[in-house]
Design a protein around this motif. Structure first.
Motif, PDB file in Angstrom:
ATOM      1  N   ARG A  33       0.863  -1.055  -0.003  1.00  0.00           N
ATOM      2  CA  ARG A  33      -0.429   0.288  -0.197  1.00  0.00           C
ATOM      3  C   ARG A  33       0.914   1.050   0.372  1.00  0.00           C
ATOM      4  O   ARG A  33       1.759   1.258   0.701  1.00  0.00           O
ATOM      5  N   ASN A  34       1.003   1.893  -0.803  1.00  0.00           N
ATOM      6  CA  ASN A  34       1.459   2.819  -0.587  1.00  0.00           C
ATOM      7  C   ASN A  34       1.360   4.206   0.374  1.00  0.00           C
ATOM      8  O   ASN A  34       0.412   3.862   0.445  1.00  0.00           O
ATOM      9  N   GLU A  35       2.522   5.153   0.114  1.00  0.00           N
ATOM     10  CA  GLU A  35       2.266   5.558   2.005  1.00  0.00           C
ATOM     11  C   GLU A  35       2.492   6.747   1.146  1.00  0.00           C
ATOM     12  O   GLU A  35       3.695   6.893   0.602  1.00  0.00           O
ATOM     13  N   ASN A  36       1.673   8.639   1.106  1.00  0.00           N
ATOM     14  CA  ASN A  36       2.089   9.654   0.612  1.00  0.00           C
ATOM     15  C   ASN A  36       2.655  10.190   1.774  1.00  0.00           C
ATOM     16  O   ASN A  36       2.472  10.114   3.025  1.00  0.00           O
ATOM     17  N   ILE A  37       3.153  11.509   1.991  1.00  0.00           N
ATOM     18  CA  ILE A  37       3.995  12.452   2.713  1.00  0.00           C
ATOM     19  C   ILE A  37       3.411  13.033   3.923  1.00  0.00           C
ATOM     20  O   ILE A  37       3.351  13.620   4.875  1.00  0.00           O
ATOM     21  N   ALA A  38       1.642  13.176   3.085  1.00  0.00           N
ATOM     22  CA  ALA A  38       0.876  13.297   4.437  1.00  0.00           C
ATOM     23  C   ALA A  38       0.314  12.853   4.929  1.00  0.00           C
ATOM     24  O   ALA A  38       0.115  13.066   6.641  1.00  0.00           O
ATOM     25  N   LYS A 149       5.496   2.300   9.303  1.00  0.00           N
ATOM     26  CA  LYS A 149       5.350   1.279   7.398  1.00  0.00           C
ATOM     27  C   LYS A 149       6.214   0.216   7.744  1.00  0.00           C
ATOM     28  O   LYS A 149       5.789  -0.675   6.860  1.00  0.00           O
ATOM     29  N   CYS A 150       7.596   0.000   8.201  1.00  0.00           N
ATOM     30  CA  CYS A 150       7.737  -1.304   7.367  1.00  0.00           C
ATOM     31  C   CYS A 150       7.157  -2.599   8.339  1.00  0.00           C
ATOM     32  O   CYS A 150       7.083  -3.524   7.812  1.00  0.00           O
TER      33      CYS A 150
END
Length: 199
Positions: A33-38, A149-150
């Motif tokens: 799942r992509n994680e964005n900086i927001a 996240k990891c």
């Protein structure tokens, strides 16, 4: 048509910050799942706030949790302009690290120029904060957010983050920040649980 070069004329800073959701992190890694900086900035702000509370309540410190949260919210805002440069590239050698710091400084000036002059000083104090104690706690929170996240990727069966998880965990311990160690010992285990187990 207005271009980014003209942004200082149209008070576009807040519109630009809304674009944080389009800047994905972990560009060199396969993500379930992509994680964005927001998203990352919100997580970092929540954790930084907690680290300050721990500093004050358990270690008799005197830091401002709200200020730390604000610093964390804006800590990656320059990536609207620079993008998210992967850590292995950013720290490849001293020359790249220095050059990237220069690019970040230029991005800060560009962003500040997009804020009306009468309120710009408030944001200048955020982007150029010299509160070393708070900045260390925000940096620890930043690393903890990356560690989480990891863990999430590993739990989803993605082995690509295993080494990053190990290195990030060790780098947090190496910071020697008691509040960060306390987070790892006391709060991190809950991230291994399912929703039903957490609730």
């Amino acid at each position: 048509m207005t271009t980014f070069a003209d942004a200082s004329e149209n008070n576009s800073f807040f519109a630009l910050t809304s674009r944080m959701k389009y800047i994905n992190r972990w560009g060199l890694m396969r993500n379930t799942r992509n994680e964005n900086i927001a998203e990352h900035s919100l997580d970092t702000a929540i954790i930084a706030h907690l680290l300050c509370i721990l500093r004050n309540d358990r270690f008799r410190g005197n830091v401002d949790p709200d200020r730390a949260a604000v610093l964390a919210i804006f800590h990656d805002t320059t990536e609207i302009i620079t993008g998210d440069l992967p850590t292995p590239v950013k720290y490849l050698n001293p020359e790249i690290r220095t050059a990237y710091k220069d690019v970040e400084a230029a991005a800060v000036e560009k962003l500040l120029g997009c804020i009306p002059e009468d309120i710009r000083g408030e944001y200048d104090g955020i982007f150029k904060s010299e509160d070393k104690e708070l900045l260390k706690l925000v940096k620890a929170a930043d690393k903890i957010s990356a560690l989480i996240k990891c863990i999430e990727e590993r739990k989803s069966g993605n082995r690509d983050f295993e080494e990053a998880e190990k290195q990030t965990f060790e780098s947090i311990r190496a910071m020697g920040i008691p509040e960060a160690d306390m987070f790892l010992d006391e709060f991190l285990p809950a991230y291994e649980l399912t929703l039903d187990e957490q609730a």
